[in-house]
Design a protein around this motif. Structure first.
Motif, PDB file in Angstrom:
ATOM      1  N   ARG A  20       1.594 -14.968  -2.014  1.00 16.23           N
ATOM      2  CA  ARG A  20       1.868 -13.524  -1.978  1.00 16.23           C
ATOM      3  C   ARG A  20       2.223 -13.090  -0.559  1.00 16.23           C
ATOM      4  O   ARG A  20       3.186 -12.366  -0.332  1.00 16.23           O
ATOM      5  CB  ARG A  20       0.666 -12.715  -2.458  1.00 16.23           C
ATOM      6  CG  ARG A  20       0.868 -11.230  -2.262  1.00 16.23           C
ATOM      7  CD  ARG A  20      -0.325 -10.326  -2.536  1.00 16.23           C
ATOM      8  NE  ARG A  20      -1.446 -10.920  -3.173  1.00 16.23           N
ATOM      9  CZ  ARG A  20      -2.687 -10.874  -2.672  1.00 16.23           C
ATOM     10  NH1 ARG A  20      -2.931 -10.294  -1.513  1.00 16.23           N
ATOM     11  NH2 ARG A  20      -3.681 -11.418  -3.332  1.00 16.23           N
ATOM     12  N   TYR A  21       1.447 -13.542   0.400  1.00 13.94           N
ATOM     13  CA  TYR A  21       1.711 -13.190   1.798  1.00 13.94           C
ATOM     14  C   TYR A  21       3.103 -13.661   2.223  1.00 13.94           C
ATOM     15  O   TYR A  21       3.846 -12.915   2.855  1.00 13.94           O
ATOM     16  CB  TYR A  21       0.638 -13.793   2.709  1.00 13.94           C
ATOM     17  CG  TYR A  21       0.936 -13.577   4.165  1.00 13.94           C
ATOM     18  CD1 TYR A  21       0.645 -12.359   4.769  1.00 13.94           C
ATOM     19  CD2 TYR A  21       1.544 -14.565   4.917  1.00 13.94           C
ATOM     20  CE1 TYR A  21       0.955 -12.143   6.103  1.00 13.94           C
ATOM     21  CE2 TYR A  21       1.861 -14.359   6.246  1.00 13.94           C
ATOM     22  CZ  TYR A  21       1.558 -13.148   6.838  1.00 13.94           C
ATOM     23  OH  TYR A  21       1.870 -12.942   8.153  1.00 13.94           O
ATOM     24  N   ASP A  24       5.928 -11.611   0.410  1.00 17.62           N
ATOM     25  CA  ASP A  24       5.972 -10.268   0.979  1.00 17.62           C
ATOM     26  C   ASP A  24       6.581 -10.298   2.377  1.00 17.62           C
ATOM     27  O   ASP A  24       7.440  -9.477   2.709  1.00 17.62           O
ATOM     28  CB  ASP A  24       4.565  -9.672   1.018  1.00 17.62           C
ATOM     29  CG  ASP A  24       4.543  -8.242   1.522  1.00 17.62           C
ATOM     30  OD1 ASP A  24       5.423  -7.446   1.125  1.00 17.62           O
ATOM     31  OD2 ASP A  24       3.647  -7.913   2.319  1.00 17.62           O
ATOM     32  N   PRO A  36       7.498  -0.577   0.197  1.00 12.65           N
ATOM     33  CA  PRO A  36       6.833  -1.875   0.035  1.00 12.65           C
ATOM     34  C   PRO A  36       7.483  -2.756  -1.038  1.00 12.65           C
ATOM     35  O   PRO A  36       6.866  -3.133  -2.039  1.00 12.65           O
ATOM     36  CB  PRO A  36       5.395  -1.490  -0.334  1.00 12.65           C
ATOM     37  CG  PRO A  36       5.512  -0.134  -0.952  1.00 12.65           C
ATOM     38  CD  PRO A  36       6.669   0.535  -0.272  1.00 12.65           C
ATOM     39  N   GLY A  38       8.320  -5.881  -0.959  1.00 12.75           N
ATOM     40  CA  GLY A  38       7.761  -7.224  -1.092  1.00 12.75           C
ATOM     41  C   GLY A  38       6.654  -7.291  -2.133  1.00 12.75           C
ATOM     42  O   GLY A  38       6.622  -8.205  -2.967  1.00 12.75           O
ATOM     43  N   ILE A  39       5.757  -6.321  -2.121  1.00 11.95           N
ATOM     44  CA  ILE A  39       4.659  -6.311  -3.095  1.00 11.95           C
ATOM     45  C   ILE A  39       5.185  -6.009  -4.492  1.00 11.95           C
ATOM     46  O   ILE A  39       4.683  -6.537  -5.484  1.00 11.95           O
ATOM     47  CB  ILE A  39       3.557  -5.316  -2.658  1.00 11.95           C
ATOM     48  CG1 ILE A  39       2.917  -5.792  -1.344  1.00 11.95           C
ATOM     49  CG2 ILE A  39       2.500  -5.140  -3.729  1.00 11.95           C
ATOM     50  CD1 ILE A  39       2.285  -7.177  -1.403  1.00 11.95           C
ATOM     51  N   VAL A  42       6.498  -9.280  -5.702  1.00 14.65           N
ATOM     52  CA  VAL A  42       5.362 -10.140  -6.036  1.00 14.65           C
ATOM     53  C   VAL A  42       4.799  -9.780  -7.413  1.00 14.65           C
ATOM     54  O   VAL A  42       4.589 -10.649  -8.264  1.00 14.65           O
ATOM     55  CB  VAL A  42       4.263 -10.029  -4.951  1.00 14.65           C
ATOM     56  CG1 VAL A  42       2.923 -10.532  -5.451  1.00 14.65           C
ATOM     57  CG2 VAL A  42       4.680 -10.777  -3.700  1.00 14.65           C
ATOM     58  N   THR A  82      -3.222  -3.775  -3.462  1.00 18.33           N
ATOM     59  CA  THR A  82      -2.218  -3.544  -2.420  1.00 18.33           C
ATOM     60  C   THR A  82      -1.233  -2.464  -2.855  1.00 18.33           C
ATOM     61  O   THR A  82      -0.817  -1.637  -2.034  1.00 18.33           O
ATOM     62  CB  THR A  82      -1.492  -4.856  -2.067  1.00 18.33           C
ATOM     63  OG1 THR A  82      -2.458  -5.805  -1.641  1.00 18.33           O
ATOM     64  CG2 THR A  82      -0.473  -4.646  -0.970  1.00 18.33           C
TER      65      THR A  82
END
Length: 130
Positions: A20-21, A24, A36, A38-39, A42, A82
């Protein structure tokens, strides 16, 4: 459930959080403070993957695999908390429209991805005779 399965799910969860990191970070590279995305990526891809896993069914995806990959890897990969924090930060920055797009968009797209994944998994299982 054995202790080995619990350990495998825990390790997979850590791997999912790391993934995930990375996803993102790649998506938001150079865009700090922006939407956001990236999230969102994900959570949508994680929902699609979990939908496929569930759609495959027990004949194709044994319960132990579903637990380790579904609960562990994909549970660590996806993140509701998140999304919640990012939405609250957008509201705090007075970016109301972006906050609404984030929370509603995540819900709608992740739900659609999960449904699509279940259809794909079901079709694969049917082709495999499962």
């Amino acid at each position: 459930m054995t202790l080995g399965l619990v350990f495998a799910a825990a390790v997979a969860g850590g791997m999912g959080a790391g993934l995930r990191y990375l996803v993102d970070a790649v998506v938001i590279r150079g865009r700090e403070g922006a939407f956001p995305l990236g999230i969102l990526v994900v959570n949508v891809t994680g929902s699609l993957a979990l939908g496929i896993l569930v759609g495959l069914g027990a004949a194709i995806a044994p319960p132990a695999l579903v637990m380790v990959v579904g609960t562990g890897l994909l549970g660590g990969y996806t993140t509701f908390s998140t999304v919640s924090v990012e939405t609250a930060l957008l509201l705090q920055r007075r970016r109301r429209r972006a906050a609404v797009v984030n929370i509603v968009g995540t819900l709608v797209l992740a739900l659609a991805a999960a449904g699509l994944g279940m259809l794909i998994g079901g079709a694969v299982a049917a082709l495999a005779g499962g």
